[in-house]
Scaffold this active site. Structure first.
Site, short mmCIF file in Angstrom:
data_model
loop_
_atom_site.label_atom_id
_atom_site.label_comp_id
_atom_site.label_asym_id
_atom_site.label_seq_id
_atom_site.Cartn_x
_atom_site.Cartn_y
_atom_site.Cartn_z
CB ILE A 109 24.62 38.45 -18.33
CG1 ILE A 109 25.51 37.80 -19.79
CG2 ILE A 109 23.83 37.21 -17.97
CD1 ILE A 109 25.29 36.44 -20.23
CD GLU A 118 37.47 52.99 8.68
OE1 GLU A 118 38.28 54.07 9.53
OE2 GLU A 118 37.74 51.87 8.66
CB SER A 174 34.21 47.05 -14.35
OG SER A 174 36.13 46.20 -14.13
CB CYS A 220 37.15 47.21 13.50
SG CYS A 220 35.42 46.26 14.04
CG HIS A 239 35.02 50.92 10.24
ND1 HIS A 239 35.73 49.96 9.67
CD2 HIS A 239 34.00 49.99 10.80
CE1 HIS A 239 36.30 49.06 10.03
NE2 HIS A 239 34.87 48.45 10.58
N1 GLN Z 1 36.13 40.39 12.86
C1 GLN Z 1 36.29 41.04 13.86
C2 GLN Z 1 34.42 41.01 14.58
O1 GLN Z 1 33.88 40.77 13.85
C3 GLN Z 1 36.69 42.81 13.60
C4 GLN Z 1 35.63 43.38 12.16
C5 GLN Z 1 36.26 44.28 11.33
O2 GLN Z 1 37.61 45.16 11.81
N2 GLN Z 1 34.96 44.98 10.53
O3 GLN Z 1 34.86 41.39 15.16
#
Ligand code: GLN
Length: 579
Positions: A192, A556, A56, A427, A554
């Protein structure tokens, strides 16, 4: 004979109302049980099945996406789907250290990182119809069984599990109105976990007809350093495993470090009944975005379209794409960005972050080099901050969970803030930037996130109210695309082209505690983005800093080669600008 029976079956499925009714039930006595969605027309959509052999991690997704891109350029509508054999219902509970990044779709599905590759390469927004795990199929089947939907019939891998898979694929084909559905089977032939899936695909070929389906195997060519020569035996045996399952590949893509030699390709060709012209080399290149043109050079896209009885059109890539490729090939400078994390041992854990950086760097005709900074090394004193920041133009603190490594991240953020070094917090990186600011600017000494410490006197980051009642961990964070209100006149507003409403993707349980918003703002921190109807803060920035931005989402996940995410662009530009 068998062919005739299948055709009869299909005609019945298409024309006969009774048959359709029967198929709508989950089972019947007939061994040809295969629920076909209403209105489905065989041959309207074509299928390309991509499997892997030997091992993989070969980049099947990248290969499949690149092939899809070539067909997309010729005007075909493509819909990709990835199958993962795991018993997890989605990828949300998978540890990125073992499995690579968890990608999040706009509809909130947590899925394999390959879906990110498809979205970026094909510039498509995908949905939960583009991802299927073993766990999801089985949970559907078991729920139906408990409801009594199988009417006394024993529930079997064949026809029920395979039937469910075929139904899922045909439904995707219909809903997406795709001309070509590209199905990538995760893992390796012989596992499997994915055997029932391969069986479903074999049946698909039988039912849909040879002119409507095509199998491509991505294999690996060994080139041991002690021999200095390519070896094809492992690939041959891997492909043979596929043939033992009754699947004859139409093409073989040989993944290898150096270009596959003619000798190796001929051996594979003869051993696997695949014409030499369809055994191609997919060797390492500098960027995955160069792979489509490599494949085009082999003519494989043409051969596959021919096999599927689709017209091959001689087309050029768009001017924008060509420009992008030109810039990848001729970078003028390199910038080094530090990623401060705890999964730095596995690059795949941050796949989208790296890609988003690459998109923005390429737009600026630059190349990105990543310096991985393991936070625990800083906490344990194995690495000083000065050493960590040596040679770095800017830092990113990416998403994260739990408390390990948090203090090291806070130290790095402080260093970046105090030394005017570009900072992008994603985040968890948004949350840790607030913790740092609260401790060192607001002087709330033990400020923290309640994810890290429950008995802090200043819980500046706290669990979202809606999250308090939730138990268990599956698919229950604040997930997926949401609208964000952007405050006029801020840096974020400038970067997003002066839009006051944007949409980005989230995956979190914690947020900036609304009780502290006023204090942060008074001290000069600007919340430039918030949720439209709640006081959930989504973007922070420090106007006095060269670039200090944090996002609760996020960014990205929405970056594409030809439309890099604006915040990444801003960050990369700040890294490139002279101090
Ligand atoms: N742990 C943090 C939250 O739950 C940040 C989560 C993350 O970075 N995606 O808010």
């Amino acid at each position: 004979m068998a062919q005739r029976r299948t055709r009869r079956f299909f005609l019945a499925a298409e024309n006969g109302k009774d048959m359709l009714k029967k198929l709508a039930r989950r089972s019947g006595e007939e061994e040809f049980f295969t629920p076909v969605p209403k209105g489905y027309e065989r041959g309207k959509q074509k299928y390309i099945f991509v499997t892997g052999s030997v091992m993989s991690g070969l980049g099947k997704g990248i290969f499949a996406a690149s092939l899809g891109k070539l067909m997309q350029e010729q005007g075909y509508r493509i819909s990709p789907i990835k199958f993962d054999g795991y018993l997890n219902v989605d990828a949300g509970t998978l540890n990125p250290f073992r499995h690579g990044e968890v990608f999040v779709l706009d509809d909130g599905l947590e899925c394999d990182m390959d879906l990110g590759t498809y979205e970026r390469m094909l510039d498509l927004d995908l949905s939960e119809a583009n991802y299927l795990t073993g766990g999801r199929i089985f949970s559907r089947i078991l729920t139906a069984e408990r409801k009594g939907s199988y009417l006394g019939r024993d529930v079997q891998f064949i026809p029920h599990v395979t039937g469910e898979i075929k139904h899922f694929l045909r439904e995707l084909a219909m809903k997406s109105k795709a001309n070509i559905v590209i199905v990538e089977v995760g893992g390796t032939v012989g596992d499997i976990e994915n055997q029932y899936f391969l069986e479903a695909l074999r049946e698909m070929m039988y039912e849909e007809g040879k002119e409507n389906c095509c199998f491509i195997n991505v294999t690996y060519i060994l080139e041991p350093g002690f021999l200095g020569e390519q070896k094809s035996k492992a690939a041959q045996l891997g492909i043979r495993r596929l043939m033992e399952l009754g699947i004859q590949p139409d093409a073989i893509a040989c993944r290898c470090h150096n270009e596959a030699t003619e000798k190796v390709k001929s051996k594979i060709s003869i051993y696997s009944n695949v014409p030499l012209k369809n055994v191609i080399s997919v060797h390492d290149v500098d960027s995955i975005y160069l792979i489509p043109e490599e494949i085009k050079g082999t003519g494989l896209d043409r051969n596959i379209l021919e096999k599927l009885r689709l017209k091959h059109r001689e087309v050029q890539s768009s001017k924008e794409w060509k420009g992008y490729i030109r810039r990848i090939k001729n970078p003028k400078k390199t910038i080094t960005v530090g990623i401060i994390g705890k999964y730095t041992g596995l690059r795949d854990s941050y796949a989208s972050v790296i890609k988003a950086l690459e998109h923005s760097a390429t737009h600026n005709q630059a190349r990105i080099s990543i310096k991985w900074i393991e936070t625990t090394d800083i906490e344990e004193g194995k690495l000083t901050l000065k050493q960590a920041f040596d040679g770095i133009a800017g830092i990113i603190v990416p998403g994260g969970f739990g408390k390990r490594g948090a203090e090291g991240k806070v130290q790095c953020i402080r260093y970046a803030r105090e030394n005017n070094i570009p900072y992008l917090g994603l985040c968890y990186g948004f949350q840790m930037a607030l913790v740092e600011f609260a401790r060192n600017v607001l002087r709330l000494k033990d400020a923290n996130s309640t994810e890290i410490s429950n008995d802090t006197t200043h819980p500046v980051i706290d669990i979202l109210p809606e999250q308090k009642k939730i138990e268990g961990l599956g698919a229950n964070m604040r997930l997926g695309g949401r609208d964000i209100e952007v405050r006029e006149g801020t840096r974020a507003w400038e970067l997003y082209g002066k839009k006051t409403r944007i949409r980005e993707r989230f995956r979190h349980r914690y947020e900036c505690n609304p009780e502290y918003i006023g204090r942060f703002e008074k001290a000069g921190l600007v919340f430039s983005g918030k949720a439209p109807d709640h006081p959930i803060m989504q973007i922070l920035e420090l106007p006095s800093h060269r670039f200090f931005v944090g996002t609760q989402f996020h960014p990205e996940f929405t970056s594409r080669p030809l439309s890099p995410n604006p915040l990444y662009l801003g960050f990369v530009r700040a890294c490139l600008a002279p101090k």
